[in-house]
Motif scaffolding. Structure first.
Motif, PDB file in Angstrom:
ATOM      1  N   ARG A 473       0.849  -1.179   0.000  1.00 18.62           N
ATOM      2  CA  ARG A 473       0.000   0.000   0.000  1.00 18.62           C
ATOM      3  C   ARG A 473       0.887   1.232   0.000  1.00 18.62           C
ATOM      4  O   ARG A 473       1.909   1.284   0.697  1.00 18.62           O
ATOM      5  CB  ARG A 473      -0.926   0.038   1.214  1.00 18.62           C
ATOM      6  CG  ARG A 473      -1.905   1.209   1.191  1.00 18.62           C
ATOM      7  CD  ARG A 473      -2.779   1.276   2.423  1.00 18.62           C
ATOM      8  NE  ARG A 473      -1.994   1.617   3.610  1.00 18.62           N
ATOM      9  CZ  ARG A 473      -2.528   1.879   4.807  1.00 18.62           C
ATOM     10  NH1 ARG A 473      -3.848   1.799   4.964  1.00 18.62           N
ATOM     11  NH2 ARG A 473      -1.762   2.181   5.830  1.00 18.62           N
ATOM     12  N   GLY A 474       0.524   2.222  -0.797  1.00 17.61           N
ATOM     13  CA  GLY A 474       1.331   3.420  -0.871  1.00 17.61           C
ATOM     14  C   GLY A 474       0.500   4.671  -1.014  1.00 17.61           C
ATOM     15  O   GLY A 474      -0.660   4.623  -1.436  1.00 17.61           O
ATOM     16  N   PHE A 475       1.104   5.804  -0.629  1.00 16.84           N
ATOM     17  CA  PHE A 475       0.487   7.121  -0.780  1.00 16.84           C
ATOM     18  C   PHE A 475       1.436   7.990  -1.595  1.00 16.84           C
ATOM     19  O   PHE A 475       2.664   7.925  -1.417  1.00 16.84           O
ATOM     20  CB  PHE A 475       0.232   7.781   0.579  1.00 16.84           C
ATOM     21  CG  PHE A 475      -0.616   6.954   1.507  1.00 16.84           C
ATOM     22  CD1 PHE A 475      -1.996   7.021   1.448  1.00 16.84           C
ATOM     23  CD2 PHE A 475      -0.026   6.124   2.441  1.00 16.84           C
ATOM     24  CE1 PHE A 475      -2.776   6.263   2.311  1.00 16.84           C
ATOM     25  CE2 PHE A 475      -0.797   5.376   3.311  1.00 16.84           C
ATOM     26  CZ  PHE A 475      -2.179   5.442   3.244  1.00 16.84           C
ATOM     27  N   ASN A 476       0.881   8.795  -2.479  1.00 10.79           N
ATOM     28  CA  ASN A 476       1.688   9.704  -3.281  1.00 10.79           C
ATOM     29  C   ASN A 476       1.021  11.065  -3.334  1.00 10.79           C
ATOM     30  O   ASN A 476      -0.201  11.168  -3.558  1.00 10.79           O
ATOM     31  CB  ASN A 476       1.866   9.171  -4.714  1.00 10.79           C
ATOM     32  CG  ASN A 476       2.799   7.992  -4.775  1.00 10.79           C
ATOM     33  OD1 ASN A 476       4.015   8.155  -4.693  1.00 10.79           O
ATOM     34  ND2 ASN A 476       2.240   6.794  -4.910  1.00 10.79           N
ATOM     35  N   LEU A 501      -3.719   6.982  -3.647  1.00 12.24           N
ATOM     36  CA  LEU A 501      -3.564   5.771  -2.844  1.00 12.24           C
ATOM     37  C   LEU A 501      -3.456   4.601  -3.815  1.00 12.24           C
ATOM     38  O   LEU A 501      -4.231   4.504  -4.765  1.00 12.24           O
ATOM     39  CB  LEU A 501      -4.769   5.589  -1.917  1.00 12.24           C
ATOM     40  CG  LEU A 501      -4.884   4.260  -1.172  1.00 12.24           C
ATOM     41  CD1 LEU A 501      -3.773   4.124  -0.140  1.00 12.24           C
ATOM     42  CD2 LEU A 501      -6.261   4.145  -0.500  1.00 12.24           C
ATOM     43  N   ASN A 502      -2.475   3.717  -3.589  1.00 10.00           N
ATOM     44  CA  ASN A 502      -2.316   2.581  -4.486  1.00 10.00           C
ATOM     45  C   ASN A 502      -2.012   1.317  -3.720  1.00 10.00           C
ATOM     46  O   ASN A 502      -1.456   1.346  -2.597  1.00 10.00           O
ATOM     47  CB  ASN A 502      -1.193   2.857  -5.506  1.00 10.00           C
ATOM     48  CG  ASN A 502       0.145   3.085  -4.838  1.00 10.00           C
ATOM     49  OD1 ASN A 502       0.832   2.143  -4.443  1.00 10.00           O
ATOM     50  ND2 ASN A 502       0.525   4.354  -4.694  1.00 10.00           N
ATOM     51  N   PHE A 503      -2.391   0.187  -4.321  1.00  5.93           N
ATOM     52  CA  PHE A 503      -2.147  -1.140  -3.757  1.00  5.93           C
ATOM     53  C   PHE A 503      -1.457  -1.996  -4.815  1.00  5.93           C
ATOM     54  O   PHE A 503      -1.697  -1.837  -6.017  1.00  5.93           O
ATOM     55  CB  PHE A 503      -3.459  -1.807  -3.325  1.00  5.93           C
ATOM     56  CG  PHE A 503      -4.147  -1.123  -2.184  1.00  5.93           C
ATOM     57  CD1 PHE A 503      -3.860  -1.488  -0.877  1.00  5.93           C
ATOM     58  CD2 PHE A 503      -5.079  -0.117  -2.424  1.00  5.93           C
ATOM     59  CE1 PHE A 503      -4.493  -0.857   0.184  1.00  5.93           C
ATOM     60  CE2 PHE A 503      -5.709   0.517  -1.369  1.00  5.93           C
ATOM     61  CZ  PHE A 503      -5.419   0.151  -0.062  1.00  5.93           C
ATOM     62  N   GLY A 504      -0.601  -2.919  -4.357  1.00  7.06           N
ATOM     63  CA  GLY A 504       0.053  -3.856  -5.245  1.00  7.06           C
ATOM     64  C   GLY A 504      -0.169  -5.280  -4.775  1.00  7.06           C
ATOM     65  O   GLY A 504      -0.093  -5.561  -3.569  1.00  7.06           O
ATOM     66  N   LEU A 505      -0.451  -6.164  -5.705  1.00  6.08           N
ATOM     67  CA  LEU A 505      -0.733  -7.560  -5.375  1.00  6.08           C
ATOM     68  C   LEU A 505       0.256  -8.459  -6.097  1.00  6.08           C
ATOM     69  O   LEU A 505       0.279  -8.499  -7.335  1.00  6.08           O
ATOM     70  CB  LEU A 505      -2.161  -7.926  -5.792  1.00  6.08           C
ATOM     71  CG  LEU A 505      -2.564  -9.402  -5.642  1.00  6.08           C
ATOM     72  CD1 LEU A 505      -2.568  -9.799  -4.173  1.00  6.08           C
ATOM     73  CD2 LEU A 505      -3.926  -9.663  -6.274  1.00  6.08           C
TER      74      LEU A 505
END
Length: 754
Positions: A473-476, A501-505
């Motif tokens: 999970r990340g914020f930019n 806001l982003n998520f990686g799977l």
């Protein structure tokens, strides 16, 4: 020598020892080598031993033993010391390398001079030049006396010309032509590119490697009795040409008559036989036999039999020219992993390393899972070195431990840089980055970048293990000011703010899916651009959009910088969701494929496809979201961002909603050797691409999709990873430029790569 007076004298007992003639050498050094001491009795045998012992030190040219009453007198003449070593005439081998080699043998300034060592060094220098193909080399040394018992050594080298291979002959071949066999050799006669490949420079080691390649060629085609009978290497009288003659005995080809498994393997034969890529009736192939055995060993290792041995036992029938092959499998006992231990991670927490481990404690030991674990740890970027050892547990035959030893590198960085590119002008950047924040594996970054066309402020935070399953999970947060007049030549500008806001799977070890949502603020200034003024008149100049992104990435490259094999594939979609001021979507697909052709040449293929369109009330994709082509990282030979549709009134490029670019490039390290071979890369390329506006517009020309509008260019490229950043240079010639195209043969940039 022995003094006559001492030889004729009677044996006496030493009351004292006196050494005369010393200048540089301390008396204590002499006493350490003497086989006698005060109180010993002197005889002829003893004095002879004294002389031999001192001569063997290599310090003296002359040694005399005398008697002064009860005092043993030793008179010596020291060998001169080396005051200076001068080397001249060497071009092929650097002076520092020669001086280092001389010091290893014993010839160094400050040391005692030994003529035999100098003679040996002349021979060694000739041998080194012979290894480089310079058989006409002449090495002459001159010794000049200096004051205070010192000397100067002048080594003069006449390197001569490098001898080149003139011809390679193979005798005894019947089944294959000489031309076919010579293709297995890296050595060969001089040709146009020999200055780069150095294939015509003979060395004993290179020839031995080529003969082994020739042997493998025959063994892989069933000639199991193949033999190299003799090898002759001769040089012409002028020492410029080398002739090589190889005499072989091919023997007869053998075929496989039967394939068997033996040893009671724990894995069902139905799983093992597909790994044996051999067929009855086909020619015997050593390479395929070895590969089959390795695949069986790898499968057994995955099942926990880490120490399994797979031996191939051939049964040769020379009368029928057949080979019956048996794979004998000795699996031993199944091995379990007792414990995983971490060493060297003084900053990084154990859990950060353990969550990358694919090999688990108390489970079967798998060589493949251990390999995957090491690769994942290396890809973290936190460590300079990652080593994994698997020692056996003492007193237990079926258990091992895994010891992970890492060497950490600084996880944080404070950097500032300056660069230049023809498309962006002067580039200024500063950043504070912590890839392993407080040892947790989380990434925090604050960055600033500035150029003539763009100013960027950015903050980012990413937790790669937001969940234990590896979901990130990340914020930019970012703010950009873009002057499109400086970037593409069209007179408009925009201020862009973003919070996302982003998520990686993780899907596999090499592929990953991403999902993100962001808020985007756009404040637009139209300037003198007709298309910008028309867009502002229809839609306003301030926009609030919510953009949903989804992506899929698969990265199988062996390394991120100068890869030699593998591919990088990225698919990304971007959608301004309903309710946004601007409702549009964009789709991108990028692929880079690297194919090793030889140990030095890499073929790189790349393709980039992008498409954007609108839904709702918009008529066409907002032009500031358009794709662009042309320039160093697109179609070289054309000025950056100038291909595709232009405004009819101003002829300024505005990009398009459809993009297609690609490249075919052949890379090779520069033929300079040393560290530059790792940081300097040359290439020859063919680029193609363009952008199109697929919708009708009275303000743009041309419109509509037409593959005939593709632009092509070819040329040479150079990339150098310099201490101040990547330096990229290209010389490109457009192949089909048309009226209105803006070409640029020479393009370069510092602080960017392409």
């Amino acid at each position: 020598m022995i003094s006559p007076g001492l030889a004729e004298a009677e044996v006496f007992k030493i009351a004292d020892i006196r050494v005369e003639g010393l200048r540089r050498i301390a008396p204590g050094t002499v006493f350490n080598y003497l086989p006698v001491q005060v109180g010993n009795t002197v005889s002829d045998e003893v004095t002879g031993g004294i002389i031999r012992a001192l001569y063997q030190t290599g310090f003296f040219d002359d040694v005399r033993v005398e008697r002064d009453r009860d005092i043993l007198v030793i008179r010596v003449r020291e060998r001169p010391a080396i005051a200076e070593i001068r080397i001249s005439g060497n071009k092929d081998i650097e002076t520092k390398a020669l001086q280092s080699a001389l010091a290893d043998i014993g010839l160094k300034e400050g040391r005692v001079f030994n003529r035999s060592v100098l003679d040996r060094i002349e021979y060694e220098l000739e041998r080194q030049y012979f290894a480089r193909g310079k058989y006409g080399v002449v090495v002459q040394s001159t010794v000049s006396p200096l004051e205070r018992n010192r000397i100067a050594i002048d080594i003069q080298i006449v390197e001569g010309l490098t001898a080149r291979i003139k011809q390679i002959n193979i005798l005894g071949n019947r089944a294959f032509t000489t031309k076919t066999l010579l293709k297995q050799f890296k050595l060969g006669a001089s040709r146009w590119n020999s200055f780069y490949t150095k294939n015509d420079q003979y060395s004993k080691q290179k020839l031995a490697a080529d003969l082994e390649s020739l042997r493998s060629f025959y063994l892989d085609r069933g000639y199991i009795k193949f033999e190299v009978k003799s090898t002759q290497v001769s040089i012409s009288p002028d020492r410029k040409d080398i002739y090589i003659t190889v005499v072989i005995d091919e023997g007869k080809p053998f075929t496989l008559s039967d394939i068997k498994l033996a040893g009671n393997p724990p894995v069902a034969p139905e799983r093992l036989f597909p790994l044996i890529q051999l067929k009855r009736g086909e020619p015997f192939s050593r390479k395929r036999v070895t590969e089959s055995a390795e695949r069986i060993s790898a499968l057994l290792g995955e099942e926990g039999y880490a120490f399994a041995n797979v031996n191939t036992v051939p049964d040769v029938n020379e009368d029928k020219q057949e080979v019956a092959l048996t794979f004998f499998i000795d699996v031993g006992r199944r091995v379990y992993l007792r414990r995983i231990e971490m060493e060297g991670n003084t900053r990084t927490r154990d859990e950060v390393l353990r969550r990358e481990m694919r090999q688990l404690e108390t489970a079967w030991f798998s060589t493949d899972l251990v390999r995957q674990s090491r690769e994942r740890l290396q890809r973290l970027g936190y460590f300079e070195e990652v080593n994994i050892e698997t020692p056996s547990v003492a007193g237990v035959a079926d258990q091992v431990d895994v010891k992970v030893k890492v060497k950490e590198k600084p996880a944080g960085s404070l950097s500032a840089g300056i660069g230049f590119s023809q498309s962006d002008g002067i580039l200024l950047n500063a950043s504070v980055t912590q890839n392993n924040f407080l040892g947790t594996g989380k990434r925090v970054a604050v960055a600033f970048n500035n150029s003539q066309s763009t100013t960027l402020y950015q903050f980012g935070y990413t937790n790669p293990y937001y969940t234990v399953d590896g979901i990130s999970r990340g914020f930019n947060f970012s703010y950009r000011e873009v002057d499109y007049d400086e970037l593409v030549g069209a007179d408009y500008a925009a201020d862009l703010g973003s919070a996302g806001l982003n998520f990686g799977l993780p899907i596999t070890d090499t592929s990953r899916a991403g999902l993100g949502i962001s808020y985007q603020y756009t404040d637009f200034t139209a300037g003198d651009s007709a298309i910008a003024q028309d867009f502002v008149a229809a839609n306003g100049h301030t926009f609030h959009d919510f953009v949903l992104t989804a992506s899929y990435t698969r990265d199988t490259r062996d390394k991120a910088i100068f890869p030699t094999r593998g591919s990088l594939r990225t698919f990304q979609t971007e959608l301004a969701v309903p309710g946004s001021d601007l409702q549009y979507y964009k789709v991108r697909y990028d692929e880079q494929l690297y194919i090793p052709l030889t140990s030095r040449f890499i073929l790189a293929l790349s393709a980039n496809l992008g498409y954007g369109d609108v839904y709702g009330d918009l008529k066409e994709l907002p032009f500031f979201e358009n794709f662009y082509a042309g320039g160093p990282r697109s179609v070289r030979g054309f000025k950056a961002n100038t291909l595709g549709p232009c405004e009819i009134e101003s002829n300024d490029p505005v990009g398009g909603n459809l993009k297609l670019t690609g490249s075919i490039e052949l890379f090779a390290p520069a033929p300079v050797g040393g560290e530059f071979e790792k940081t300097l890369r040359l290439g020859t390329f063919l680029d193609f691409g363009n952008v199109w506006a697929t919708y009708d517009s009275d303000l743009l020309a041309p419109t509509g999709f037409d593959l005939g509008e593709l632009r092509y260019s070819t040329g040479l490229s150079l990339t150098w990873l310099s201490p101040i950043g990547a330096l990229s240079v290209s010389l490109a010639v457009p192949l089909n430029e048309k009226d209105g195209d803006k070409t640029q043969v020479f393009q370069f940039g510092i602080g960017q790569t392409f």
